[in-house]
Enzyme design. Structure first.
Site, mmCIF file in Angstrom:
data_model
loop_
_atom_site.group_PDB
_atom_site.id
_atom_site.type_symbol
_atom_site.label_atom_id
_atom_site.label_comp_id
_atom_site.label_asym_id
_atom_site.label_seq_id
_atom_site.Cartn_x
_atom_site.Cartn_y
_atom_site.Cartn_z
ATOM 1 N N ASN A 147 -13.504 4.963 2.321
ATOM 2 C CA ASN A 147 -12.374 5.886 2.514
ATOM 3 C C ASN A 147 -11.540 5.977 1.244
ATOM 4 O O ASN A 147 -12.139 6.340 0.207
ATOM 5 C CB ASN A 147 -11.623 5.683 3.835
ATOM 6 C CG ASN A 147 -10.965 4.370 4.102
ATOM 7 O OD1 ASN A 147 -11.623 3.347 4.161
ATOM 8 N ND2 ASN A 147 -9.670 4.365 4.303
ATOM 9 N N ASP A 148 -10.275 5.706 1.257
ATOM 10 C CA ASP A 148 -9.380 6.104 0.148
ATOM 11 C C ASP A 148 -9.830 5.651 -1.242
ATOM 12 O O ASP A 148 -10.263 4.509 -1.407
ATOM 13 C CB ASP A 148 -7.990 5.482 0.342
ATOM 14 C CG ASP A 148 -7.471 5.570 1.750
ATOM 15 O OD1 ASP A 148 -8.090 6.202 2.602
ATOM 16 O OD2 ASP A 148 -6.408 4.967 2.011
ATOM 17 N N GLU A 194 1.571 8.067 4.192
ATOM 18 C CA GLU A 194 0.699 7.061 3.596
ATOM 19 C C GLU A 194 0.435 7.430 2.142
ATOM 20 O O GLU A 194 0.604 8.578 1.730
ATOM 21 C CB GLU A 194 -0.662 7.034 4.294
ATOM 22 C CG GLU A 194 -0.619 7.001 5.792
ATOM 23 C CD GLU A 194 -2.007 6.812 6.374
ATOM 24 O OE1 GLU A 194 -2.282 5.700 6.829
ATOM 25 O OE2 GLU A 194 -2.825 7.753 6.381
ATOM 26 N N TRP A 253 -19.545 2.477 4.589
ATOM 27 C CA TRP A 253 -18.314 3.261 4.753
ATOM 28 C C TRP A 253 -17.468 3.288 3.485
ATOM 29 O O TRP A 253 -17.247 2.253 2.851
ATOM 30 C CB TRP A 253 -17.486 2.641 5.881
ATOM 31 C CG TRP A 253 -16.100 3.191 6.006
ATOM 32 C CD1 TRP A 253 -14.980 2.737 5.344
ATOM 33 C CD2 TRP A 253 -15.667 4.289 6.807
ATOM 34 N NE1 TRP A 253 -13.884 3.489 5.710
ATOM 35 C CE2 TRP A 253 -14.274 4.454 6.608
ATOM 36 C CE3 TRP A 253 -16.315 5.150 7.697
ATOM 37 C CZ2 TRP A 253 -13.527 5.435 7.248
ATOM 38 C CZ3 TRP A 253 -15.571 6.139 8.328
ATOM 39 C CH2 TRP A 253 -14.193 6.267 8.109
ATOM 40 N N ARG A 305 3.016 0.577 3.854
ATOM 41 C CA ARG A 305 1.829 0.219 3.058
ATOM 42 C C ARG A 305 1.567 1.133 1.851
ATOM 43 O O ARG A 305 2.279 2.080 1.603
ATOM 44 C CB ARG A 305 0.601 0.262 3.959
ATOM 45 C CG ARG A 305 0.364 1.599 4.639
ATOM 46 C CD ARG A 305 -0.914 1.539 5.475
ATOM 47 N NE ARG A 305 -1.072 2.738 6.274
ATOM 48 C CZ ARG A 305 -0.561 2.914 7.487
ATOM 49 N NH1 ARG A 305 0.135 1.951 8.042
ATOM 50 N NH2 ARG A 305 -0.747 4.044 8.136
ATOM 51 N N ASP A 306 0.477 0.800 1.172
ATOM 52 C CA ASP A 306 -0.117 1.577 0.073
ATOM 53 C C ASP A 306 0.761 1.608 -1.170
ATOM 54 O O ASP A 306 1.239 2.670 -1.603
ATOM 55 C CB ASP A 306 -0.451 3.013 0.523
ATOM 56 C CG ASP A 306 -1.279 3.043 1.797
ATOM 57 O OD1 ASP A 306 -1.964 2.029 2.074
ATOM 58 O OD2 ASP A 306 -1.237 4.053 2.529
ATOM 59 N N SER A 308 -5.107 -0.007 1.106
ATOM 60 C CA SER A 308 -4.992 0.744 -0.148
ATOM 61 C C SER A 308 -3.897 0.248 -1.087
ATOM 62 O O SER A 308 -2.939 -0.398 -0.671
ATOM 63 C CB SER A 308 -4.750 2.215 0.169
ATOM 64 O OG SER A 308 -5.944 2.761 0.662
ATOM 65 N N GLN A 321 -11.688 2.068 -0.692
ATOM 66 C CA GLN A 321 -11.728 1.385 0.605
ATOM 67 C C GLN A 321 -13.177 1.385 1.099
ATOM 68 O O GLN A 321 -13.809 2.451 1.179
ATOM 69 C CB GLN A 321 -10.818 2.110 1.602
ATOM 70 C CG GLN A 321 -9.348 2.091 1.223
ATOM 71 C CD GLN A 321 -8.674 0.788 1.626
ATOM 72 O OE1 GLN A 321 -8.338 0.600 2.785
ATOM 73 N NE2 GLN A 321 -8.488 -0.120 0.669
HETATM 74 N N1 DQQ Z 1 -6.281 4.051 4.675
HETATM 75 C C1 DQQ Z 1 -5.991 2.688 4.356
HETATM 76 C C2 DQQ Z 1 -4.520 2.547 4.456
HETATM 77 C C3 DQQ Z 1 -4.052 3.932 4.231
HETATM 78 C C4 DQQ Z 1 -5.073 4.746 4.967
HETATM 79 C C5 DQQ Z 1 -6.751 1.793 5.256
HETATM 80 C C6 DQQ Z 1 -5.168 6.174 4.556
HETATM 81 O O1 DQQ Z 1 -4.003 1.643 3.507
HETATM 82 O O2 DQQ Z 1 -2.743 4.103 4.676
HETATM 83 O O3 DQQ Z 1 -8.137 1.893 5.009
HETATM 84 O O4 DQQ Z 1 -6.444 6.713 4.830
#
Ligand code: DQQ
Length: 468
Positions: free
Chosen positions: A21-22, A200, A19, A144-145, A83, A38
């Site tokens: 993601n960000d 986010e 997997w 977050r982030d 993130s 991620q």
């Molecule tokens: N993905 C992360 C977060 C963020 C979100 C978690 C956005 O930190 O806010 O995997 O896709």
């Protein structure tokens, strides 16, 4: 392992399996581009989130590097390393990220050029101020982030969040050393009926003489918006806004300024097939191609794929000045490919819709239509016939695109197995996912519906796979 996978991209970055993601922690260090992301090493689903890591000298080919950050049992990120960003702390590469659960802001630094990371054991920010009334639920607050930068001798950090019953927000903090932070105020608060409950992955940067704020919006969870305006007295004043991508798959975009001064942006391209199909495939999530951002005179954002990607162009074919209609023989009859770049310029005559069919099987059982609708003034990717698989999304993706009389439509299309990224007239991007099941669904055809159109020019290249 994935040689026979008809859907796994060949020239977009993705991990060896599992997997993604960000995009996170984008930074150029001693000439090398570093891309963190991620990552779940345990399967093709969102869970046990780590920071994967790769580096590139040219923005095209990537080298996988060891996982940068893993959850620490009993640590503040035991349930996931979410993130964040990378900053250069006076020569020390430093990551700011969100640990879960609850969401706290954490820090790690490297003393060996970004390969090994040392975590600060305790969060550098424990909790949002109670009286902020932050959106939260059983999982705690949405906060977050981190996005950090240095201004004179002060560090600033933005966090994405939301104020209950009000709307998404971006909160500002300051610090002298990256380890001790003081809350200042929101730089912007949105209206939940307009731009959602939680924002986010904030990014704030200067572009030309303006500032750009990027936010990814919850509960939509589908679009990264850009807001263009001014940043004055530590508040953001938006003047215009738009979507970085009109499709439903480009999300959580992050940017960096490279050593040449360009502002580069990557986004997470989500899958367009169900969770079971993702697990069965053994991988999920792809990094977009890097886009170079600029401002257009009308105040919108210009997005162009980094020119470095032209290095992947292989066999080339070229056509000019031909008028086509629903019944005319198709000059593209012999064109095949599922990894292509196509640059096309069209002129309207009297067709209702015109463009290209891509990933067509010879009998047309599977095919995808990228077309401009003259009456509706929009560009679309019609996936109703893209795939025989019931697991694949079939919706029509639409981007508004007004074209004046006598203007031409310019399309730059990147096809990479299951990815379609379309760039129109610099400021419109439409990214989508298609999953043709037949190995022979690889044809390209001209499309004119209800009349004629002219192809002023079309350049097509097969694209080489990148080395990872
Ligand atoms: N993905 C992360 C977060 C963020 C979100 C978690 C956005 O930190 O806010 O995997 O896709």
């Amino acid at each position: 392992m994935f040689e026979r996978d008809l859907h796994r991209p060949r020239y977009h970055f993705l991990p060896e399996a599992n997997w993604l993601n960000d995009p996170n922690g984008l930074i150029q260090w001693q000439g090398q581009y570093h891309l963190f992301y991620q990552y779940n090493p345990h399967g093709a689903f969102h869970g046990t989130i780590h920071w994967g890591h790769a580096a590139s000298a040219d923005l095209v080919h990537w080298q996988h590097l060891p996982i940068a950050l893993a959850p620490s049992p009993n640590g503040p990120d035991a349930a996931g390393v979410w993130s964040g960003c990378a900053v250069n702390n006076h020569g020390v590469p430093t990551l700011l990220y969100t640990g879960v659960q609850p969401q706290t802001q954490c820090l790690a630094w490297s003393d060996d050029d970004l390969l090994t990371w040392h975590k600060q054991p305790q969060p550098v920010l424990q909790a949002p101020l109670a009286d902020l009334n932050i959106v939260g639920g059983q999982r705690g607050w949405e906060w977050r982030d981190p996005w950090g930068w240095l201004e004179d001798d002060t560090w600033y950090m933005l966090l994405g969040s939301g104020i209950r019953n009000v709307g998404g927000t971006v909160l500002l903090y300051e610090s002298k050393d990256l380890f001790h932070w003081t809350y200042l105020h929101p730089i912007l608060i949105g209206d939940r009926n307009d731009l959602g409950d939680v924002w986010e992955c904030p990014n704030l940067f200067r572009l030309g003489d303006r500032y750009v704020l990027l936010i990814s919006v919850i509960p939509e969870f589908r679009h990264t918006y850009y807001l263009i305006g001014d940043y004055a007295q530590q508040k953001f004043h938006p003047a215009t806004r738009g979507k970085t991508d009109h499709g439903a798959y480009f999300y959580a975009a992050q940017t960096m300024r490279d050593e040449t001064g360009r502002r580069l942006m990557w986004g997470w391209i989500k899958e367009g097939r169900d969770a079971q199909a993702q697990r069965a495939a053994g991988w999920s999530g792809v990094m977009s191609l890097p886009r170079v951002l600029d401002l257009l005179p009308d105040g919108t954002l210009s997005m162009v794929v980094a020119p470095e990607l032209t290095a992947l162009r292989d066999k080339h074919a070229h056509w000019t000045d031909l008028t086509f209609s629903p019944d005319a023989p198709d000059v593209l009859d012999n064109v095949q490919g599922r990894c292509l770049e196509i640059n096309a310029e069209f002129e309207l005559i009297d067709a209702e819709k015109f463009g290209l069919w891509i990933c067509c099987s010879p009998d047309g059982e599977e095919r995808t239509l990228i077309a401009y609708d003259v009456a509706q003034q929009c560009l679309s990717i019609d996936r109703q016939q893209s795939s025989l698989s019931p697991a694949a999304d079939k919706a029509v993706d639409i981007a508004p695109l007004p074209i004046g009389l006598g203007e031409r439509l310019t399309l730059r299309i990147f096809i990479d197995q299951s990815i379609v990224e379309v760039f129109a007239s610099r400021q419109i991007c439409l990214t989508s996912r298609i999953y043709p099941t037949r190995a022979d669904s690889s044809g390209v055809r001209l499309a004119a519906l209800g009349g004629r159109a002219t192809l002023k020019s079309l350049d097509l290249w097969t694209m080489k796979a990148i080395k990872i």
